[in-house]
Write a protein that holds these residues in place. Structure first.
Motif, short mmCIF file in Angstrom:
data_model
loop_
_atom_site.label_atom_id
_atom_site.label_comp_id
_atom_site.label_asym_id
_atom_site.label_seq_id
_atom_site.Cartn_x
_atom_site.Cartn_y
_atom_site.Cartn_z
N GLY A 94 0.83 -1.20 0.00
CA GLY A 94 0.00 0.00 0.00
C GLY A 94 0.86 1.25 0.00
O GLY A 94 0.37 2.37 -0.13
N GLY A 95 2.17 1.06 0.18
CA GLY A 95 3.07 2.20 0.20
C GLY A 95 4.43 1.83 -0.34
O GLY A 95 4.89 0.69 -0.21
N TYR A 96 5.06 2.83 -0.99
CA TYR A 96 6.40 2.64 -1.56
C TYR A 96 7.19 3.89 -1.24
O TYR A 96 6.84 4.98 -1.68
CB TYR A 96 6.26 2.44 -3.07
N VAL A 97 8.20 3.73 -0.41
CA VAL A 97 9.00 4.88 0.03
C VAL A 97 10.39 4.75 -0.58
O VAL A 97 10.99 3.67 -0.55
CB VAL A 97 9.12 4.92 1.57
N THR A 98 10.91 5.86 -1.13
CA THR A 98 12.27 5.83 -1.67
C THR A 98 13.08 6.97 -1.08
O THR A 98 12.54 8.01 -0.68
CB THR A 98 12.29 5.98 -3.21
N PHE A 99 14.37 6.75 -1.03
CA PHE A 99 15.32 7.82 -0.72
C PHE A 99 16.35 7.85 -1.83
O PHE A 99 16.87 6.80 -2.23
CB PHE A 99 16.02 7.59 0.62
N GLU A 100 16.63 9.05 -2.35
CA GLU A 100 17.70 9.21 -3.32
C GLU A 100 18.74 10.16 -2.75
O GLU A 100 18.41 11.27 -2.33
CB GLU A 100 17.16 9.81 -4.64
N ASP A 122 8.00 -4.22 9.72
CA ASP A 122 6.91 -4.95 9.05
C ASP A 122 6.76 -4.39 7.64
O ASP A 122 5.89 -3.56 7.36
CB ASP A 122 5.62 -4.77 9.87
N ILE A 123 7.67 -4.84 6.77
CA ILE A 123 7.65 -4.35 5.39
C ILE A 123 7.57 -5.54 4.43
O ILE A 123 7.75 -6.70 4.83
CB ILE A 123 8.92 -3.52 5.07
N ILE A 124 7.30 -5.25 3.17
CA ILE A 124 7.18 -6.32 2.17
C ILE A 124 8.52 -6.60 1.50
O ILE A 124 8.94 -7.75 1.37
CB ILE A 124 6.10 -5.97 1.13
N ASN A 125 9.19 -5.53 1.10
CA ASN A 125 10.47 -5.73 0.43
C ASN A 125 11.32 -4.47 0.57
O ASN A 125 10.80 -3.38 0.89
CB ASN A 125 10.25 -6.06 -1.06
N ALA A 126 12.61 -4.62 0.33
CA ALA A 126 13.52 -3.48 0.41
C ALA A 126 14.69 -3.72 -0.52
O ALA A 126 15.08 -4.87 -0.77
CB ALA A 126 14.03 -3.29 1.84
N VAL A 175 23.05 7.20 -4.31
CA VAL A 175 22.50 6.06 -3.57
C VAL A 175 20.98 6.09 -3.66
O VAL A 175 20.38 7.16 -3.70
CB VAL A 175 22.99 6.08 -2.10
N TRP A 176 20.40 4.91 -3.74
CA TRP A 176 18.94 4.79 -3.83
C TRP A 176 18.48 3.69 -2.87
O TRP A 176 19.10 2.62 -2.81
CB TRP A 176 18.54 4.42 -5.26
N VAL A 177 17.42 3.99 -2.11
CA VAL A 177 16.81 3.01 -1.23
C VAL A 177 15.32 2.96 -1.56
O VAL A 177 14.69 4.01 -1.71
CB VAL A 177 16.98 3.38 0.26
N GLY A 178 14.77 1.79 -1.69
CA GLY A 178 13.33 1.64 -1.91
C GLY A 178 12.75 0.59 -0.97
O GLY A 178 13.38 -0.45 -0.76
N VAL A 179 11.59 0.91 -0.40
CA VAL A 179 10.95 0.00 0.54
C VAL A 179 9.45 -0.04 0.25
O VAL A 179 8.82 1.00 0.05
CB VAL A 179 11.16 0.46 2.01
N THR A 180 8.89 -1.22 0.24
CA THR A 180 7.44 -1.37 0.11
C THR A 180 6.88 -1.98 1.40
O THR A 180 7.55 -2.76 2.07
CB THR A 180 7.07 -2.29 -1.07
N ALA A 181 5.65 -1.59 1.72
CA ALA A 181 4.99 -2.10 2.92
C ALA A 181 3.48 -1.99 2.72
O ALA A 181 3.00 -1.30 1.82
CB ALA A 181 5.42 -1.30 4.14
N VAL A 182 2.77 -2.66 3.60
CA VAL A 182 1.30 -2.56 3.56
C VAL A 182 0.90 -1.13 3.90
O VAL A 182 0.03 -0.54 3.26
CB VAL A 182 0.66 -3.57 4.53
N HIS A 183 1.53 -0.57 4.94
CA HIS A 183 1.24 0.80 5.36
C HIS A 183 2.53 1.63 5.37
O HIS A 183 3.62 1.10 5.51
CB HIS A 183 0.60 0.81 6.75
N ARG A 184 2.37 2.96 5.30
CA ARG A 184 3.54 3.83 5.09
C ARG A 184 4.49 3.92 6.26
O ARG A 184 5.71 4.12 6.07
CB ARG A 184 3.07 5.23 4.70
N ASP A 185 3.98 3.83 7.50
CA ASP A 185 4.85 4.09 8.66
C ASP A 185 6.09 3.20 8.66
O ASP A 185 7.22 3.68 8.86
CB ASP A 185 4.09 3.89 9.97
N THR A 186 5.90 1.92 8.48
CA THR A 186 7.05 1.01 8.53
C THR A 186 7.95 1.19 7.31
O THR A 186 9.16 0.99 7.39
CB THR A 186 6.60 -0.45 8.64
#
Lengths: 142, 79
Positions: free
Chosen positions: A24-30, A70-74, A90-101
């Motif tokens: 439900g969420g995908y957070v990235t850092f560049e 509690d995330i799906i992938n990173a 550098v790039w970091v990507g994380v997916t999770a059901v909800h954004r907080d984690t």
């Protein structure tokens, strides 16, 4: 997934690889190359890695994030070689059901990468000088 | 014993090479660094560095074995 890469990151592919119907969420850092540091105008950066250990430690950090949050992938990739201002380092990507984690895990990964993965950065300045970041500050403290 | 040493970043610049093979009687990384420092006069001290043996983080007092790959690492500066 963690990788040291010598060519620009394929951001579309990195995003697709993390795509998940349960997310439900995908957070990235560049992390980008900026034009200044500690009062000096920077022309470009050179990143150098100890590849075998950098890949091992980077993979360990991503695995830690998977276990801690509690995330799906990173995933994370870090460039090496000469980079110009504005390029992605550098790039970091994380997916999770909800954004907080997803936010927390992304923050964890980039913070740990910066202090634990054997990667070094040389800055080339407008003044013509150059120097390894942090190393010279350490040397002055000895 | 014979060791392969790899240098990165500032240490590579100061050693003037990215790798070398050395014969040494050092039994641990601390002793080996001390020997190499006498040759290369590094600007970083042991307590500013970390060490890896055969691509794994290691302690300065770990036992060295013949043909080990030893890497002395300046403070990380990725990101």
């Amino acid at each position: 997934m963690f990788a040291i890469i010598e060519t620009p990151a394929d951001l579309v592919k990195l995003r697709v690889d993390l795509n998940d119907r349960a997310a439900g969420g995908y957070v990235t850092f560049e992390g980008w190359v900026r034009d200044h540091n500690e009062g000096q105008q920077v022309l470009r950066l050179e990143y150098e890695a100890y590849p075998a250990l950098a890949n091992r430690e980077g993979s360990r950090i991503v695995a830690e994030a998977m276990a801690k949050f509690d995330i799906i992938n990173a995933a994370c990739v870090h460039r090496t070689g000469l980079l110009e201002i504005g390029e992605l380092a550098v790039w970091v990507g994380v997916t999770a059901v909800h954004r907080d984690t997803a936010f927390a895990a992304c923050r964890y990964i980039i913070d740990e990468i910066k202090v634990r993965v054997p990667i070094w950065k040389k800055e080339y300045y407008v003044s013509g000088d150059s120097g390894w970041v942090d190393c010279e500050a350490c040397a002055s403290k000895k | 014993m014979k060791f392969k040493i790899e240098y990165y970043a500032q240490l590579r610049d100061e050693a003037g090479c990215s790798a070398e093979t050395v014969e040494s009687i050092a039994s641990c990384p601390a002793e080996l660094f001390s020997e190499l420092n006498a040759t290369h006069c590094f600007s970083l001290t042991q307590n500013q560095l970390q060490v890896a043996i055969n691509d794994s983080f290691s302690s300065w007092t770990s036992q060295l074995n013949d043909d080990d790959l030893v890497v002395f690492m300046p403070p990380m500066a990725g990101g």
